[in-house]
Design a protein around this motif. Sequence first.
Motif, PDB file in Angstrom:
ATOM      1  N   LEU A  14       0.802  -1.204   0.000  1.00  0.00           N
ATOM      2  CA  LEU A  14       0.000   0.000   0.000  1.00  0.00           C
ATOM      3  C   LEU A  14       0.840   1.261   0.000  1.00  0.00           C
ATOM      4  CD1 LEU A  14      -2.707  -1.070   2.603  1.00  0.00           C
ATOM      5  CD2 LEU A  14      -2.948  -0.970   0.114  1.00  0.00           C
ATOM      6  N   CYS A  15       2.146   1.120   0.219  1.00  0.00           N
ATOM      7  CA  CYS A  15       3.025   2.282   0.307  1.00  0.00           C
ATOM      8  C   CYS A  15       3.597   2.611  -1.050  1.00  0.00           C
ATOM      9  CB  CYS A  15       4.183   2.000   1.275  1.00  0.00           C
ATOM     10  SG  CYS A  15       3.624   1.562   2.913  1.00  0.00           S
ATOM     11  N   GLY A  16       3.872   3.890  -1.299  1.00  0.00           N
ATOM     12  CA  GLY A  16       4.450   4.301  -2.568  1.00  0.00           C
ATOM     13  C   GLY A  16       5.881   3.843  -2.694  1.00  0.00           C
ATOM     14  N   ALA A  24       0.274   2.818   7.099  1.00  0.00           N
ATOM     15  CA  ALA A  24      -0.035   2.471   8.481  1.00  0.00           C
ATOM     16  C   ALA A  24       1.055   1.609   9.069  1.00  0.00           C
ATOM     17  CB  ALA A  24      -1.370   1.732   8.534  1.00  0.00           C
ATOM     18  N   ALA A  25       1.170   1.633  10.369  1.00  0.00           N
ATOM     19  CA  ALA A  25       2.122   0.771  11.053  1.00  0.00           C
ATOM     20  C   ALA A  25       1.758  -0.675  10.813  1.00  0.00           C
ATOM     21  CB  ALA A  25       2.102   1.071  12.545  1.00  0.00           C
ATOM     22  N   SER A  69       8.625   9.434   5.977  1.00  0.00           N
ATOM     23  CA  SER A  69       8.849   8.696   4.730  1.00  0.00           C
ATOM     24  C   SER A  69       8.779   7.189   4.934  1.00  0.00           C
ATOM     25  CB  SER A  69      10.207   9.069   4.124  1.00  0.00           C
ATOM     26  OG  SER A  69      10.259  10.438   3.790  1.00  0.00           O
ATOM     27  N   LEU A  70       9.016   6.758   6.157  1.00  0.00           N
ATOM     28  CA  LEU A  70       8.917   5.333   6.495  1.00  0.00           C
ATOM     29  C   LEU A  70       7.508   4.945   6.917  1.00  0.00           C
ATOM     30  CD1 LEU A  70      12.266   4.884   8.482  1.00  0.00           C
ATOM     31  CD2 LEU A  70      11.739   3.973   6.208  1.00  0.00           C
ATOM     32  N   GLY A  71       6.574   5.878   6.811  1.00  0.00           N
ATOM     33  CA  GLY A  71       5.190   5.575   7.144  1.00  0.00           C
ATOM     34  C   GLY A  71       4.912   5.465   8.622  1.00  0.00           C
ATOM     35  N   LEU A  72       5.603   6.295   9.430  1.00  0.00           N
ATOM     36  CA  LEU A  72       5.529   6.152  10.881  1.00  0.00           C
ATOM     37  C   LEU A  72       4.744   7.265  11.565  1.00  0.00           C
ATOM     38  CD1 LEU A  72       9.260   5.119  11.407  1.00  0.00           C
ATOM     39  CD2 LEU A  72       7.261   3.605  11.435  1.00  0.00           C
ATOM     40  N   ARG A 189      10.741  -1.356   4.674  1.00  0.00           N
ATOM     41  CA  ARG A 189      10.460   0.007   4.235  1.00  0.00           C
ATOM     42  C   ARG A 189      11.759   0.810   4.111  1.00  0.00           C
ATOM     43  NH1 ARG A 189       5.383   1.765   8.125  1.00  0.00           N
ATOM     44  NH2 ARG A 189       4.240  -0.223   8.010  1.00  0.00           N
ATOM     45  N   GLY A 190      12.668   0.616   5.053  1.00  0.00           N
ATOM     46  CA  GLY A 190      13.960   1.289   4.976  1.00  0.00           C
ATOM     47  C   GLY A 190      14.732   0.872   3.743  1.00  0.00           C
ATOM     48  N   ASP A 191      14.740  -0.430   3.450  1.00  0.00           N
ATOM     49  CA  ASP A 191      15.430  -0.927   2.260  1.00  0.00           C
ATOM     50  C   ASP A 191      14.838  -0.300   0.997  1.00  0.00           C
ATOM     51  OD1 ASP A 191      16.968  -2.552   3.889  1.00  0.00           O
ATOM     52  OD2 ASP A 191      15.769  -4.356   3.513  1.00  0.00           O
TER      53      ASP A 191
END
Length: 341
Positions: A14-16, A24-25, A69-72, A189-191
Amino acid sequence: MPFARPARPTALLLCGAVLLTGCAAADPPDAKSAKTAVTLENCGRTVRVDSPPRRAVALNQGAAEIMLSLGLADRMAGTATWTDPVLKGLEKANAQVPRIADNSPSFERVLDADPDFVAASFESTLGKGGVATREQFGKLGVPAYVAPSDCAGKDNTGDGDGAREKPLGIDAVYTEIHDLARIFDVEDRGDELVTELERRMDEATSGIDASGVSLLFWFANAESPYMAGCCGAPGIMTRALGARNVFDDTHEEWPQINWETVADRDPDVLVVGDLTRKSQTAESAKRKIAFLESDPVTRNMTAVRKKRYVLLSGQALNPTLRTVEGVERVAAALREFGLAG
């Protein structure tokens, strides 16, 4: 001045691909984490985080934008110390997080947010004269993390913005992203974010040759301007593009240099900070350019006469994920000016 298991694949889908905005977490915010504690060696200290933070505070904009940016966003209790509008694409996520202070907050205001983790972009933020020391947070059981880019090969013991013993590399920014992703248990997500930044760096620098082109980086202040030394984030840009910083003979991060010396170096291009904060004179690019074109010492400089200006955010001029944007914008400008292939 200028001053741990991966998240669920369904959440990641769901993340770009560029910025994981609003993602979401991996677990509900009220879920109890049973993850293994994370221990990191960070700027000469050991940082231990027993479980993924749920009420993190980013004490500088650079740290905030990495977390966002990490969705946090839903795991952040506050942000502080902003020089620019939030990075494009992060507006909705940022709106979910309380702004503790536009500038440096007091220790008490940070504690009012009931943080379980704090992160800063600069050692000075978590040192004497800053928000509070790492020891002060530690006594309250709050782990405190500093961006590796501000301590790798850098001496911060002086009164200024520190001095670099060796040039900073963009890998230090990637390390910060990976560290925070590990702390929050979102390593995938970091990768993904680092891979995208690497791709953008490669694309921006592919085939470019700016050898022989001299640049000057001006952060802020008209009376005693802060200009970039050799080896911080502006050094990442110049080395990536093959250009030269006219003040590459100083290892200070942001030395204050008089205009007569600047005019004598006569750079081909001026890279100016376009800041929205109001703590120094000539923060915005508009004010900087107005000064350059009216001052008798600077108005006859080559870059001023030819209007060779590149506007960058304060965050791009500091070691942050926006430094990649800085490389992109400077590369595009040099090509537009006909100074690079």
